[in-house]
Design a protein around this motif. Structure first.
Motif, PDB file in Angstrom:
ATOM      1  N   VAL A  47      19.151  10.860 -17.098  1.00  0.00           N
ATOM      2  CA  VAL A  47      19.236   9.585 -16.889  1.00  0.00           C
ATOM      3  C   VAL A  47      19.030   8.537 -17.756  1.00  0.00           C
ATOM      4  O   VAL A  47      19.886   7.528 -17.821  1.00  0.00           O
ATOM      5  N   GLN A  48      18.665   8.807 -18.886  1.00  0.00           N
ATOM      6  CA  GLN A  48      18.412   8.011 -20.180  1.00  0.00           C
ATOM      7  C   GLN A  48      20.018   7.956 -20.600  1.00  0.00           C
ATOM      8  O   GLN A  48      20.517   6.784 -21.161  1.00  0.00           O
ATOM      9  N   HIS A  49      20.746   8.910 -20.546  1.00  0.00           N
ATOM     10  CA  HIS A  49      21.998   9.077 -21.273  1.00  0.00           C
ATOM     11  C   HIS A  49      22.984   8.112 -20.222  1.00  0.00           C
ATOM     12  O   HIS A  49      23.814   7.290 -20.407  1.00  0.00           O
ATOM     13  N   ILE A  50      22.774   8.171 -18.822  1.00  0.00           N
ATOM     14  CA  ILE A  50      23.349   7.547 -17.946  1.00  0.00           C
ATOM     15  C   ILE A  50      23.251   6.078 -18.096  1.00  0.00           C
ATOM     16  O   ILE A  50      24.190   5.351 -18.105  1.00  0.00           O
ATOM     17  N   GLU A  51      22.071   5.609 -18.287  1.00  0.00           N
ATOM     18  CA  GLU A  51      21.517   4.212 -18.437  1.00  0.00           C
ATOM     19  C   GLU A  51      22.241   3.704 -19.821  1.00  0.00           C
ATOM     20  O   GLU A  51      22.394   2.579 -19.749  1.00  0.00           O
ATOM     21  N   ASP A  52      22.231   4.627 -20.884  1.00  0.00           N
ATOM     22  CA  ASP A  52      22.670   4.062 -22.194  1.00  0.00           C
ATOM     23  C   ASP A  52      24.348   4.080 -21.965  1.00  0.00           C
ATOM     24  O   ASP A  52      25.029   3.430 -23.009  1.00  0.00           O
ATOM     25  N   GLY A  53      24.885   4.605 -21.106  1.00  0.00           N
ATOM     26  CA  GLY A  53      26.328   4.708 -21.060  1.00  0.00           C
ATOM     27  C   GLY A  53      26.849   5.678 -22.074  1.00  0.00           C
ATOM     28  O   GLY A  53      28.064   5.496 -22.172  1.00  0.00           O
ATOM     29  N   THR A  54      26.075   6.777 -22.361  1.00  0.00           N
ATOM     30  CA  THR A  54      26.772   7.659 -23.121  1.00  0.00           C
ATOM     31  C   THR A  54      26.897   9.087 -22.450  1.00  0.00           C
ATOM     32  O   THR A  54      27.353  10.022 -23.028  1.00  0.00           O
ATOM     33  N   PHE A  55      27.003   8.965 -21.102  1.00  0.00           N
ATOM     34  CA  PHE A  55      27.054  10.394 -20.335  1.00  0.00           C
ATOM     35  C   PHE A  55      28.221  10.153 -19.266  1.00  0.00           C
ATOM     36  O   PHE A  55      28.410   9.254 -18.415  1.00  0.00           O
ATOM     37  N   ASN A  56      29.057  11.285 -19.342  1.00  0.00           N
ATOM     38  CA  ASN A  56      30.302  11.209 -18.277  1.00  0.00           C
ATOM     39  C   ASN A  56      29.692  11.844 -17.154  1.00  0.00           C
ATOM     40  O   ASN A  56      29.396  13.040 -16.995  1.00  0.00           O
ATOM     41  N   VAL A  57      29.298  10.936 -15.952  1.00  0.00           N
ATOM     42  CA  VAL A  57      28.573  11.396 -14.860  1.00  0.00           C
ATOM     43  C   VAL A  57      29.651  12.042 -13.838  1.00  0.00           C
ATOM     44  O   VAL A  57      30.419  11.328 -13.381  1.00  0.00           O
ATOM     45  N   LYS A  83      23.823   0.244 -16.864  1.00  0.00           N
ATOM     46  CA  LYS A  83      22.850  -1.138 -16.745  1.00  0.00           C
ATOM     47  C   LYS A  83      22.489  -1.169 -15.068  1.00  0.00           C
ATOM     48  O   LYS A  83      21.632  -1.810 -15.045  1.00  0.00           O
ATOM     49  N   MET A  84      23.538  -1.093 -14.416  1.00  0.00           N
ATOM     50  CA  MET A  84      23.421  -1.173 -12.904  1.00  0.00           C
ATOM     51  C   MET A  84      22.288  -0.202 -12.387  1.00  0.00           C
ATOM     52  O   MET A  84      21.405  -0.535 -11.759  1.00  0.00           O
ATOM     53  N   VAL A  85      22.397   1.012 -13.061  1.00  0.00           N
ATOM     54  CA  VAL A  85      21.556   2.129 -12.500  1.00  0.00           C
ATOM     55  C   VAL A  85      19.858   1.484 -12.982  1.00  0.00           C
ATOM     56  O   VAL A  85      18.923   1.643 -12.071  1.00  0.00           O
ATOM     57  N   ALA A  86      19.832   1.194 -14.241  1.00  0.00           N
ATOM     58  CA  ALA A  86      18.567   0.835 -14.981  1.00  0.00           C
ATOM     59  C   ALA A  86      17.919  -0.409 -14.001  1.00  0.00           C
ATOM     60  O   ALA A  86      16.821  -0.476 -13.810  1.00  0.00           O
ATOM     61  N   ARG A  87      18.660  -1.362 -13.659  1.00  0.00           N
ATOM     62  CA  ARG A  87      18.417  -2.460 -13.020  1.00  0.00           C
ATOM     63  C   ARG A  87      17.971  -2.150 -11.672  1.00  0.00           C
ATOM     64  O   ARG A  87      16.675  -2.660 -11.301  1.00  0.00           O
ATOM     65  N   LEU A  88      18.619  -1.250 -10.872  1.00  0.00           N
ATOM     66  CA  LEU A  88      18.074  -0.947  -9.381  1.00  0.00           C
ATOM     67  C   LEU A  88      17.019  -0.130  -9.676  1.00  0.00           C
ATOM     68  O   LEU A  88      15.940  -0.142  -8.939  1.00  0.00           O
ATOM     69  N   ARG A  89      16.968   0.831 -10.703  1.00  0.00           N
ATOM     70  CA  ARG A  89      15.658   1.674 -10.847  1.00  0.00           C
ATOM     71  C   ARG A  89      14.374   0.716 -11.174  1.00  0.00           C
ATOM     72  O   ARG A  89      13.465   1.031 -10.526  1.00  0.00           O
ATOM     73  N   LYS A  90      14.557  -0.088 -12.096  1.00  0.00           N
ATOM     74  CA  LYS A  90      13.477  -1.106 -12.400  1.00  0.00           C
ATOM     75  C   LYS A  90      13.242  -2.064 -11.071  1.00  0.00           C
ATOM     76  O   LYS A  90      11.814  -2.168 -10.749  1.00  0.00           O
TER      77      LYS A  90
END
Length: 73
Positions: A38-48, A11-18
């Protein structure tokens, strides 16, 4: 099941990106990632991985800090 910390980070990545008026595709290109990543990171479904975390932080104008708080018993 989504990990709460991954969701919070995403959510933080998505907010900063926007805030910077970047699309998912633009962020992906700048961070040398695939848009789906990036979509999976923003969804919280990817172990980064750490290196990906750092590349995203640099692109978004931040820095990566890891804080480990020791619990005193």
């Amino acid at each position: 099941m989504k990990d709460k910390s991954r969701v919070k980070f995403g959510k933080m990545v998505a907010r900063l990106r926007k805030q910077q008026s970047l699309t998912v595709e633009q962020l992906a290109k700048m961070a040398d990632l695939k848009p789906i990543t990036v979509q999976h990171i923003e969804d919280g479904t990817f172990n980064v991985p750490f290196d990906v975390l750092n590349r995203i932080a640099v692109v978004l104008g931040g820095e990566l800090k890891i804080v480990i708080n020791e619990i005193n018993e």
